[in-house]
Design an enzyme around this catalytic site. Structure first.
Site, PDB file in Angstrom:
ATOM      1  N   LYS A  13     -71.759  48.321  27.730  1.00  0.00           N
ATOM      2  CA  LYS A  13     -71.010  48.498  26.475  1.00  0.00           C
ATOM      3  C   LYS A  13     -71.933  48.525  25.256  1.00  0.00           C
ATOM      4  O   LYS A  13     -71.806  49.380  24.392  1.00  0.00           O
ATOM      5  CB  LYS A  13     -69.979  47.366  26.288  1.00  0.00           C
ATOM      6  CG  LYS A  13     -68.874  47.348  27.337  1.00  0.00           C
ATOM      7  CD  LYS A  13     -67.741  46.408  26.946  1.00  0.00           C
ATOM      8  CE  LYS A  13     -68.128  44.942  26.868  1.00  0.00           C
ATOM      9  NZ  LYS A  13     -68.574  44.352  28.122  1.00  0.00           N
ATOM     10  N   ARG A  87     -60.178  40.660  24.453  1.00  0.00           N
ATOM     11  CA  ARG A  87     -60.599  40.262  25.799  1.00  0.00           C
ATOM     12  C   ARG A  87     -59.466  39.569  26.545  1.00  0.00           C
ATOM     13  O   ARG A  87     -59.644  39.180  27.704  1.00  0.00           O
ATOM     14  CB  ARG A  87     -61.768  39.302  25.684  1.00  0.00           C
ATOM     15  CG  ARG A  87     -63.050  39.772  26.374  1.00  0.00           C
ATOM     16  CD  ARG A  87     -64.088  38.769  26.022  1.00  0.00           C
ATOM     17  NE  ARG A  87     -65.305  38.802  26.764  1.00  0.00           N
ATOM     18  CZ  ARG A  87     -66.452  39.264  26.286  1.00  0.00           C
ATOM     19  NH1 ARG A  87     -66.494  39.831  25.099  1.00  0.00           N
ATOM     20  NH2 ARG A  87     -67.558  39.156  26.989  1.00  0.00           N
ATOM     21  N   ARG A 126     -81.788  41.370  32.572  1.00  0.00           N
ATOM     22  CA  ARG A 126     -81.828  41.785  31.161  1.00  0.00           C
ATOM     23  C   ARG A 126     -82.684  40.809  30.350  1.00  0.00           C
ATOM     24  O   ARG A 126     -82.606  39.603  30.534  1.00  0.00           O
ATOM     25  CB  ARG A 126     -80.378  41.765  30.660  1.00  0.00           C
ATOM     26  CG  ARG A 126     -80.151  42.283  29.305  1.00  0.00           C
ATOM     27  CD  ARG A 126     -78.709  42.728  29.125  1.00  0.00           C
ATOM     28  NE  ARG A 126     -77.745  41.627  29.062  1.00  0.00           N
ATOM     29  CZ  ARG A 126     -76.440  41.817  28.890  1.00  0.00           C
ATOM     30  NH1 ARG A 126     -75.945  43.036  28.830  1.00  0.00           N
ATOM     31  NH2 ARG A 126     -75.626  40.786  28.832  1.00  0.00           N
ATOM     32  N   ARG A 159     -80.914  35.857  27.570  1.00  0.00           N
ATOM     33  CA  ARG A 159     -79.779  35.207  26.928  1.00  0.00           C
ATOM     34  C   ARG A 159     -79.360  34.021  27.791  1.00  0.00           C
ATOM     35  O   ARG A 159     -79.320  34.132  29.020  1.00  0.00           O
ATOM     36  CB  ARG A 159     -78.607  36.209  26.860  1.00  0.00           C
ATOM     37  CG  ARG A 159     -78.397  36.812  25.504  1.00  0.00           C
ATOM     38  CD  ARG A 159     -77.392  37.925  25.535  1.00  0.00           C
ATOM     39  NE  ARG A 159     -76.056  37.542  25.979  1.00  0.00           N
ATOM     40  CZ  ARG A 159     -75.007  38.364  25.987  1.00  0.00           C
ATOM     41  NH1 ARG A 159     -75.141  39.593  25.569  1.00  0.00           N
ATOM     42  NH2 ARG A 159     -73.838  37.974  26.403  1.00  0.00           N
ATOM     43  N   ARG A 170     -68.788  34.578  34.176  1.00  0.00           N
ATOM     44  CA  ARG A 170     -68.343  35.606  33.216  1.00  0.00           C
ATOM     45  C   ARG A 170     -67.570  36.724  33.936  1.00  0.00           C
ATOM     46  O   ARG A 170     -66.597  37.239  33.418  1.00  0.00           O
ATOM     47  CB  ARG A 170     -69.547  36.194  32.473  1.00  0.00           C
ATOM     48  CG  ARG A 170     -70.098  35.227  31.427  1.00  0.00           C
ATOM     49  CD  ARG A 170     -71.454  35.648  30.913  1.00  0.00           C
ATOM     50  NE  ARG A 170     -71.424  36.869  30.146  1.00  0.00           N
ATOM     51  CZ  ARG A 170     -72.503  37.590  29.874  1.00  0.00           C
ATOM     52  NH1 ARG A 170     -73.689  37.212  30.326  1.00  0.00           N
ATOM     53  NH2 ARG A 170     -72.408  38.673  29.149  1.00  0.00           N
TER      54      ARG A 170
HETATM   55  P1  AMP Z   1     -70.486  39.312  25.104  1.00  0.00           P
HETATM   56  O1  AMP Z   1     -71.762  39.476  24.374  1.00  0.00           O
HETATM   57  O2  AMP Z   1     -69.412  40.286  24.665  1.00  0.00           O
HETATM   58  O3  AMP Z   1     -70.643  39.286  26.605  1.00  0.00           O
HETATM   59  O4  AMP Z   1     -69.905  37.877  24.673  1.00  0.00           O
HETATM   60  C1  AMP Z   1     -70.633  36.689  24.913  1.00  0.00           C
HETATM   61  C2  AMP Z   1     -69.673  35.511  24.973  1.00  0.00           C
HETATM   62  O5  AMP Z   1     -68.992  35.372  23.711  1.00  0.00           O
HETATM   63  C3  AMP Z   1     -68.549  35.638  26.001  1.00  0.00           C
HETATM   64  O6  AMP Z   1     -68.968  35.238  27.293  1.00  0.00           O
HETATM   65  C4  AMP Z   1     -67.499  34.694  25.398  1.00  0.00           C
HETATM   66  O7  AMP Z   1     -67.821  33.330  25.618  1.00  0.00           O
HETATM   67  C5  AMP Z   1     -67.648  34.940  23.912  1.00  0.00           C
HETATM   68  N1  AMP Z   1     -66.750  36.039  23.465  1.00  0.00           N
HETATM   69  C6  AMP Z   1     -67.108  37.269  23.007  1.00  0.00           C
HETATM   70  N2  AMP Z   1     -66.037  37.995  22.689  1.00  0.00           N
HETATM   71  C7  AMP Z   1     -64.950  37.223  22.952  1.00  0.00           C
HETATM   72  C8  AMP Z   1     -63.548  37.427  22.857  1.00  0.00           C
HETATM   73  N3  AMP Z   1     -63.035  38.587  22.428  1.00  0.00           N
HETATM   74  N4  AMP Z   1     -62.745  36.404  23.224  1.00  0.00           N
HETATM   75  C9  AMP Z   1     -63.250  35.230  23.632  1.00  0.00           C
HETATM   76  N5  AMP Z   1     -64.548  34.972  23.775  1.00  0.00           N
HETATM   77  C10 AMP Z   1     -65.420  35.960  23.437  1.00  0.00           C
END
Ligand code: AMP
Length: 217
Positions: A13, A87, A126, A159, A170
């Site tokens: 993404k 999400r 990554r 990360r 996740r």
């Molecule tokens: P990402 O970089 O999109 O994988 O997001 C990293 C982390 O941020 C996720 O594993 C969640 O803990 C939190 N997060 C990001 N976006 C959301 C969302 N829309 N709702 C809830 N938690 C989120």
């Protein structure tokens, strides 16, 4: 255009969002990036989000909805591209309400499809630059010097939520809480499924082809 890019963690993404915003002039709104910035700045929101993020679970809906509806208000007339938000179905319902209050709606959803084994390998390999945010992979996208960012010579990091245990969580969270969103949007809008188990440039071309056709109609 108001677009959502859906897909499991590691589906590409972030990479594809960069391609899309450059090509179509949209504002890229990544909930994960905004949360990481809040954490880096040590804000109250960042502190609240920390434990959920580190375990691979989701930050509570009310925090995210407030944060993202605020971010959307700053979008240019050309529109925005949402990445990582919504999400949960509840987040999607609240997003639709908030957009409707401003006489807007989501035009379509792009759904990047990749199987779990592929994304697990992609994510755990990554590495990123803490300074400029450039993203590498230990096998598929190596920097010129091992472990060092090509742009600024800074040591690359993993990360904290890209480790194997957290990635497994996740993916579980994604299947349980985020995948139902695809059905929500199939019933309430338009979803385009894209096979993202390919080279990033090929996925980019597929996306552009689809979006160019939509812009023309
Ligand atoms: P990402 O970089 O999109 O994988 O997001 C990293 C982390 O941020 C996720 O594993 C969640 O803990 C939190 N997060 C990001 N976006 C959301 C969302 N829309 N709702 C809830 N938690 C989120």
């Amino acid at each position: 255009m108001r677009i959502i890019l859906l897909g499991a963690p590691g589906a590409g993404k972030g990479t594809q969002c960069k391609n899309i915003v450059v090509q179509y002039g949209l504002l890229h709104l990544s909930s994960g990036d905004i949360l990481r910035q809040e954490r880096a700045q040590g804000t109250e929101l960042g502190q609240k989000a920390q434990s959920y993020m580190d375990s691979g679970g989701l930050v509570p809906d009310e925090i995210i909805i407030e944060m993202m509806t605020k971010a959307i208000k700053g979008a240019p007339a050309a529109g925005f591209l949402l990445d990582g938000f919504p999400r949960t179905v509840n987040q999607a319902v609240e997003l639709d309400k908030s957009l409707a209050d401003n006489e807007m709606m989501i035009d379509f959803v792009l759904n990047l499809q990749v199987n779990d084994d592929v994304v697990a390998k992609r994510i755990t390999g990554r590495r990123s630059c803490p300074e400029c945010g450039a993203v590498y992979h230990i096998e598929h996208l190596k920097p010129k010097a091992e472990g060092i960012c090509d742009n600024d010579g800074i040591e690359l990091v993993q990360r904290p939520d890209d480790t194997p245990d957290v990635v497994a969580n996740r993916l579980k969270t994604y299947h349980q809480q985020t995948e139902p969103l695809v059905d929500y949007y199939r019933k309430n809008g338009t979803v385009y499924d894209l096979d993202a188990d390919r080279a990033p440039d090929e996925v980019r071309d597929l996306i552009f082809e689809k979006m160019d056709a939509l812009v023309r109609t």
